[in-house]
Design a protein around this motif. Structure first.
Motif, PDB file in Angstrom:
ATOM      1  N   SER A  17      67.047 -33.709 -10.659  1.00  0.00           N
ATOM      2  CA  SER A  17      67.196 -33.789 -11.640  1.00  0.00           C
ATOM      3  C   SER A  17      67.977 -32.198 -11.591  1.00  0.00           C
ATOM      4  CB  SER A  17      66.296 -33.593 -13.242  1.00  0.00           C
ATOM      5  OG  SER A  17      67.005 -33.359 -14.546  1.00  0.00           O
ATOM      6  N   ALA A  18      66.975 -31.330 -12.082  1.00  0.00           N
ATOM      7  CA  ALA A  18      67.384 -29.563 -11.446  1.00  0.00           C
ATOM      8  C   ALA A  18      68.238 -29.549 -10.441  1.00  0.00           C
ATOM      9  CB  ALA A  18      65.802 -28.797 -11.185  1.00  0.00           C
ATOM     10  N   ASP A  23      75.396 -26.166  -8.889  1.00  0.00           N
ATOM     11  CA  ASP A  23      76.591 -26.039  -8.020  1.00  0.00           C
ATOM     12  C   ASP A  23      75.539 -25.878  -6.431  1.00  0.00           C
ATOM     13  OD1 ASP A  23      77.976 -26.463 -10.594  1.00  0.00           O
ATOM     14  OD2 ASP A  23      77.957 -24.168 -10.157  1.00  0.00           O
ATOM     15  N   ASP A  24      76.945 -26.591  -5.481  1.00  0.00           N
ATOM     16  CA  ASP A  24      77.149 -26.043  -4.162  1.00  0.00           C
ATOM     17  C   ASP A  24      76.246 -26.921  -3.023  1.00  0.00           C
ATOM     18  OD1 ASP A  24      79.741 -25.702  -4.212  1.00  0.00           O
ATOM     19  OD2 ASP A  24      79.084 -23.655  -4.062  1.00  0.00           O
ATOM     20  N   ALA A  25      75.034 -27.571  -3.985  1.00  0.00           N
ATOM     21  CA  ALA A  25      73.419 -28.485  -3.466  1.00  0.00           C
ATOM     22  C   ALA A  25      73.402 -29.977  -3.965  1.00  0.00           C
ATOM     23  CB  ALA A  25      72.347 -27.207  -3.834  1.00  0.00           C
ATOM     24  N   GLN A  26      73.292 -31.172  -2.881  1.00  0.00           N
ATOM     25  CA  GLN A  26      72.970 -31.883  -3.747  1.00  0.00           C
ATOM     26  C   GLN A  26      72.066 -33.042  -2.896  1.00  0.00           C
ATOM     27  OE1 GLN A  26      76.445 -30.636  -2.833  1.00  0.00           O
ATOM     28  NE2 GLN A  26      75.773 -30.705  -0.557  1.00  0.00           N
ATOM     29  N   CYS A  27      71.567 -33.905  -2.895  1.00  0.00           N
ATOM     30  CA  CYS A  27      70.538 -35.026  -2.037  1.00  0.00           C
ATOM     31  C   CYS A  27      71.520 -35.428  -1.571  1.00  0.00           C
ATOM     32  CB  CYS A  27      69.223 -35.492  -3.726  1.00  0.00           C
ATOM     33  SG  CYS A  27      68.330 -36.182  -2.631  1.00  0.00           S
ATOM     34  N   TYR A  45      69.986 -41.005  -9.390  1.00  0.00           N
ATOM     35  CA  TYR A  45      71.225 -40.028  -8.529  1.00  0.00           C
ATOM     36  C   TYR A  45      72.087 -40.276  -7.630  1.00  0.00           C
ATOM     37  CZ  TYR A  45      67.442 -37.729 -11.481  1.00  0.00           C
ATOM     38  OH  TYR A  45      66.241 -37.166 -12.364  1.00  0.00           O
ATOM     39  N   GLN A  46      72.230 -41.198  -7.925  1.00  0.00           N
ATOM     40  CA  GLN A  46      73.456 -41.658  -6.890  1.00  0.00           C
ATOM     41  C   GLN A  46      73.266 -40.974  -5.321  1.00  0.00           C
ATOM     42  OE1 GLN A  46      77.140 -40.494  -9.022  1.00  0.00           O
ATOM     43  NE2 GLN A  46      76.927 -42.459  -9.409  1.00  0.00           N
TER      44      GLN A  46
END
Length: 327
Positions: A17-18, A23-27, A45-46
């Motif tokens: 969630s955090a 921006d510019d960070a993803q799992c 979280y897709q």
């Protein structure tokens, strides 16, 4: 900043969630021993990929960071693997079970020029910085009291004869390393390493601590830190000085409100715009990664090492033994 997660507990949900707010960070991937365990979070979280083979995840060239939220006893082995595969690591607290394990991880990260972070929320919170800035207003500090008490959802199972991971010496569990560590970080990041540390614990017959009191002795003051997983309590921090005191509402874990009491007046300070505590540490980690700020990363590692030394000394003072103590 492409991140893969290990673990499927509630902390991973909070982490994801955090991450969504940065921006510019993803799992980009998750690891779980069973596909169906990770599926709900992956859908929420897709997240495109679920690995059930940890080696294959480590080999994925599209992953920059591994976020570790597995049982405490697995942190060292999994972080070591990730670093060997050239991945940066964010490791949930407590970093490791022993000082020797953390020393090994730090050496490996530096050897491979990789980033290694302890995911401890407290020291990255904006309100914690406000405490640092206003500390001189108190004059000479004489006493600190911290209480973080949270009745564990797994405590009833322990009372019923089961041994949940969080109350299992085999998995390096217990109240000290799970929640009192927040209090320890709160005090040590402000005041450094104490002259001495003692830990008195309520212990289950299996040897694990379900609650306890840390006492840190500094040259001019004493800090008392209560951490409890077997009771509810009033969570707070009080920093008491000769010219005033700071009251931190809801304790060291969140620093939700900071109330400065001086000369008969009370001023409430709050610079936090989100209730998700993990947001601020993730923002700090992303900035260090973006700027390739290894100096700051490694200074944080040195600090985490000093906390680990005190954490293990306190644990041993209470006679709490983990299998990792005798590998």
């Amino acid at each position: 900043m492409n991140i893969a997660t290990i673990g499927t507990g509630s902390i991973v949900d909070t982490f994801l969630s955090a991450l969504n707010a940065i921006d510019d960070a993803q799992c980009v991937a998750m690891y779980s021993r069973k596909q169906e365990t990770a599926q709900p979070l992956a859908e929420k979280y897709q997240i495109p990929t679920i690995y059930t083979d940890i080696e294959k995840m480590f080999q994925d060239p599209g992953i920059d960071f591994i976020y570790l939220a597995s049982p405490n006893s697995l942190h060292y082995e999994q972080a070591t693997q990730a670093l060997h595969y050239g991945k940066h690591v964010i490791c949930e607290k407590p970093f490791t079970s022993t000082v020797a394990e953390l020393e090994s991880l730090i050496a490996l990260a530096k050897q491979k020029n990789l980033m290694l972070f302890e995911a401890i929320t407290t020291i990255h919170l904006p309100n914690y910085q406000l405490i640092k800035e206003n500390l001189p207003m108190l004059g000479q500090v004489r006493m600190i009291q911290c209480n973080y008490s949270q009745y564990s959802s797994r405590y009833d199972a322990l009372l019923a004869g089961e041994t949940p991971n969080v109350f299992n010496p085999k998995f390096s569990g217990g109240a000290l390393v799970d929640i009192n560590i927040y209090n320890l970080h709160f005090v040590m990041n402000l005041f450094g390493t104490p002259d001495s540390i003692r830990y008195t614990a309520n212990k289950h017959p299996n040897g694990i601590d379900t609650s306890g009191v840390l006492v840190l002795k500094y040259p001019d003051f004493i800090a008392e830190c209560v951490g409890s997983k077997d009771t509810q309590g009033l969570n707070f921090v009080l920093i008491q000085g000769e010219k005033g005191y700071i009251h931190v509402e809801h304790g060291a874990n969140g620093c939700q409100n900071v109330i400065l009491h001086t000369e008969g007046t009370a001023v409430t300070l709050n610079n936090q715009t989100t209730t998700n505590k993990l947001y601020y540490e993730l923002l700090a980690f992303k900035e260090m990664f973006k700027n390739q700020d290894f100096d700051r990363c490694y200074k944080l590692l040195d600090y985490s090492y000093s906390v680990m030394e005190m954490l293990v000394a306190a644990r041993k003072d209470a006679g709490i033994v983990f299998p990792a103590d005798h590998p």
